[in-house]
Design a protein around this motif. Structure first.
Motif, PDB file in Angstrom:
ATOM      1  N   LEU A 154       0.842  -1.179   0.000  1.00  0.00           N
ATOM      2  CA  LEU A 154       0.000   0.000   0.000  1.00  0.00           C
ATOM      3  C   LEU A 154       0.882   1.236   0.000  1.00  0.00           C
ATOM      4  O   LEU A 154       1.816   1.325   0.795  1.00  0.00           O
ATOM      5  N   LEU A 155       0.588   2.177  -0.886  1.00  0.00           N
ATOM      6  CA  LEU A 155       1.274   3.464  -0.872  1.00  0.00           C
ATOM      7  C   LEU A 155       0.358   4.450  -0.178  1.00  0.00           C
ATOM      8  O   LEU A 155      -0.821   4.555  -0.504  1.00  0.00           O
ATOM      9  N   ARG A 156       0.914   5.179   0.796  1.00  0.00           N
ATOM     10  CA  ARG A 156       0.117   6.146   1.546  1.00  0.00           C
ATOM     11  C   ARG A 156       1.024   7.255   2.048  1.00  0.00           C
ATOM     12  O   ARG A 156       2.251   7.118   2.069  1.00  0.00           O
ATOM     13  N   ARG A 157       0.388   8.343   2.491  1.00  0.00           N
ATOM     14  CA  ARG A 157       1.149   9.438   3.092  1.00  0.00           C
ATOM     15  C   ARG A 157       1.741   8.969   4.417  1.00  0.00           C
ATOM     16  O   ARG A 157       1.107   8.211   5.155  1.00  0.00           O
ATOM     17  N   ALA A 158       2.925   9.424   4.707  1.00  0.00           N
ATOM     18  CA  ALA A 158       3.573   9.088   5.972  1.00  0.00           C
ATOM     19  C   ALA A 158       2.863   9.796   7.120  1.00  0.00           C
ATOM     20  O   ALA A 158       2.327  10.891   6.957  1.00  0.00           O
ATOM     21  N   VAL A 159       2.860   9.139   8.280  1.00  0.00           N
ATOM     22  CA  VAL A 159       2.271   9.684   9.499  1.00  0.00           C
ATOM     23  C   VAL A 159       3.336   9.637  10.596  1.00  0.00           C
ATOM     24  O   VAL A 159       4.335   8.926  10.475  1.00  0.00           O
ATOM     25  N   PRO A 160       3.140  10.382  11.688  1.00  0.00           N
ATOM     26  CA  PRO A 160       4.149  10.397  12.753  1.00  0.00           C
ATOM     27  C   PRO A 160       4.520   9.005  13.279  1.00  0.00           C
ATOM     28  O   PRO A 160       5.671   8.773  13.642  1.00  0.00           O
ATOM     29  N   GLY A 161       3.590   8.075  13.268  1.00  0.00           N
ATOM     30  CA  GLY A 161       3.889   6.720  13.728  1.00  0.00           C
ATOM     31  C   GLY A 161       4.871   5.964  12.850  1.00  0.00           C
ATOM     32  O   GLY A 161       5.354   4.900  13.228  1.00  0.00           O
ATOM     33  N   ASP A 162       5.196   6.508  11.679  1.00  0.00           N
ATOM     34  CA  ASP A 162       6.143   5.864  10.763  1.00  0.00           C
ATOM     35  C   ASP A 162       7.593   6.273  11.017  1.00  0.00           C
ATOM     36  O   ASP A 162       8.502   5.743  10.383  1.00  0.00           O
ATOM     37  N   LEU A 163       7.822   7.200  11.942  1.00  0.00           N
ATOM     38  CA  LEU A 163       9.166   7.760  12.124  1.00  0.00           C
ATOM     39  C   LEU A 163      10.245   6.705  12.373  1.00  0.00           C
ATOM     40  O   LEU A 163      11.312   6.741  11.747  1.00  0.00           O
ATOM     41  N   ASP A 164      10.000   5.774  13.277  1.00  0.00           N
ATOM     42  CA  ASP A 164      11.026   4.762  13.574  1.00  0.00           C
ATOM     43  C   ASP A 164      11.352   3.921  12.350  1.00  0.00           C
ATOM     44  O   ASP A 164      12.524   3.626  12.074  1.00  0.00           O
ATOM     45  N   ALA A 165      10.337   3.546  11.597  1.00  0.00           N
ATOM     46  CA  ALA A 165      10.558   2.739  10.393  1.00  0.00           C
ATOM     47  C   ALA A 165      11.313   3.540   9.335  1.00  0.00           C
ATOM     48  O   ALA A 165      12.209   3.004   8.662  1.00  0.00           O
ATOM     49  N   LEU A 166      10.985   4.811   9.176  1.00  0.00           N
ATOM     50  CA  LEU A 166      11.689   5.654   8.212  1.00  0.00           C
ATOM     51  C   LEU A 166      13.166   5.793   8.576  1.00  0.00           C
ATOM     52  O   LEU A 166      14.045   5.700   7.719  1.00  0.00           O
ATOM     53  N   LEU A 167      13.432   5.988   9.863  1.00  0.00           N
ATOM     54  CA  LEU A 167      14.826   6.096  10.306  1.00  0.00           C
ATOM     55  C   LEU A 167      15.583   4.787  10.112  1.00  0.00           C
ATOM     56  O   LEU A 167      16.767   4.790   9.752  1.00  0.00           O
ATOM     57  N   ALA A 168      14.918   3.661  10.331  1.00  0.00           N
ATOM     58  CA  ALA A 168      15.556   2.360  10.120  1.00  0.00           C
ATOM     59  C   ALA A 168      15.919   2.166   8.647  1.00  0.00           C
ATOM     60  O   ALA A 168      16.993   1.652   8.323  1.00  0.00           O
ATOM     61  N   ILE A 169      15.043   2.590   7.747  1.00  0.00           N
ATOM     62  CA  ILE A 169      15.334   2.490   6.311  1.00  0.00           C
ATOM     63  C   ILE A 169      16.524   3.383   5.965  1.00  0.00           C
ATOM     64  O   ILE A 169      17.423   2.975   5.223  1.00  0.00           O
ATOM     65  N   GLU A 170      16.557   4.593   6.486  1.00  0.00           N
ATOM     66  CA  GLU A 170      17.693   5.490   6.249  1.00  0.00           C
ATOM     67  C   GLU A 170      18.999   4.833   6.700  1.00  0.00           C
ATOM     68  O   GLU A 170      20.008   4.897   6.008  1.00  0.00           O
ATOM     69  N   GLN A 171      18.955   4.221   7.867  1.00  0.00           N
ATOM     70  CA  GLN A 171      20.163   3.611   8.448  1.00  0.00           C
ATOM     71  C   GLN A 171      20.702   2.489   7.569  1.00  0.00           C
ATOM     72  O   GLN A 171      21.903   2.384   7.359  1.00  0.00           O
ATOM     73  N   VAL A 172      19.805   1.657   7.044  1.00  0.00           N
ATOM     74  CA  VAL A 172      20.247   0.511   6.262  1.00  0.00           C
ATOM     75  C   VAL A 172      20.544   0.865   4.802  1.00  0.00           C
ATOM     76  O   VAL A 172      21.349   0.202   4.158  1.00  0.00           O
TER      77      VAL A 172
END
Length: 174
Positions: free
Chosen positions: A7-25
């Motif tokens: 599913l493609l959707r707008r990011a929400v504040p609850g996605d922050l940890d997952a977004l940071l994990a993707i950046e890290q890897v």
């Protein structure tokens, strides 16, 4: 490997940890911070989409909608290594372009690391053309190709000028 259904959707504040994990890897340098992601989730001048499968975020794309122009900039895009090859990057890119068009933007630009053949290939297949290069662009001193794509062609009937256009009626002289 994941299922190709996401599913493609707008990011929400609850996605922050997952977004940071993707950046890290995905990135060794030039990473977006928690503060930056928080900003882009809330800022109306940006389009931050995530690709979600089940309860997991597998990728994101961020477009910056520049004020005072009809130009947008693909600021960042990343797909978790385990989710690559599933069409996530292409789907994110298509959705970001669609949303930029819906907002009235006419073109998109981006920078891509000259060493990232996969990303360069994705953008070229999507119709982006190289128009320049930045040397020593990234924190690790890597170079970047500058790429551009027109988002609108013949269907510009939806485009309305902020100011009216007046045809020149006097002879032009220097």
């Amino acid at each position: 490997m994941i299922n190709t259904e996401f599913l493609l959707r707008r990011a929400v504040p609850g996605d922050l940890d997952a977004l940071l994990a993707i950046e890290q890897v995905c990135f060794d340098s030039d990473r977006l911070s928690r503060r930056s992601f928080r900003h882009w989730i809330q800022d109306e001048k940006g389009i931050l989409l995530v690709a979600e499968h089940g309860e997991s975020i597998w990728g994101y794309g961020l477009v910056w909608c520049l004020q005072g122009t009809r130009l947008t900039r693909l600021y960042s895009m990343a797909v978790h290594p385990e989710g690559r090859g599933q069409g996530i990057a292409q789907a994110l890119l298509n959705a970001l372009e669609d949303q930029a068009r819906e907002r009235g933007f006419l073109s998109m630009r981006l920078e891509v690391d000259t060493r990232n053949a996969a990303a360069k290939g994705l953008y070229e297949r999507a119709g982006y053309c190289i128009f320049g290069e930045y040397h020593d662009y990234y924190d690790d001193h890597g170079d970047a190709l500058r790429m551009h794509k027109a988002l609108r062609g013949a269907e510009q009937a939806h485009y309305q000028r902020a100011t009216p256009w007046y045809e020149q009626t006097t002879a032009f002289t220097c």
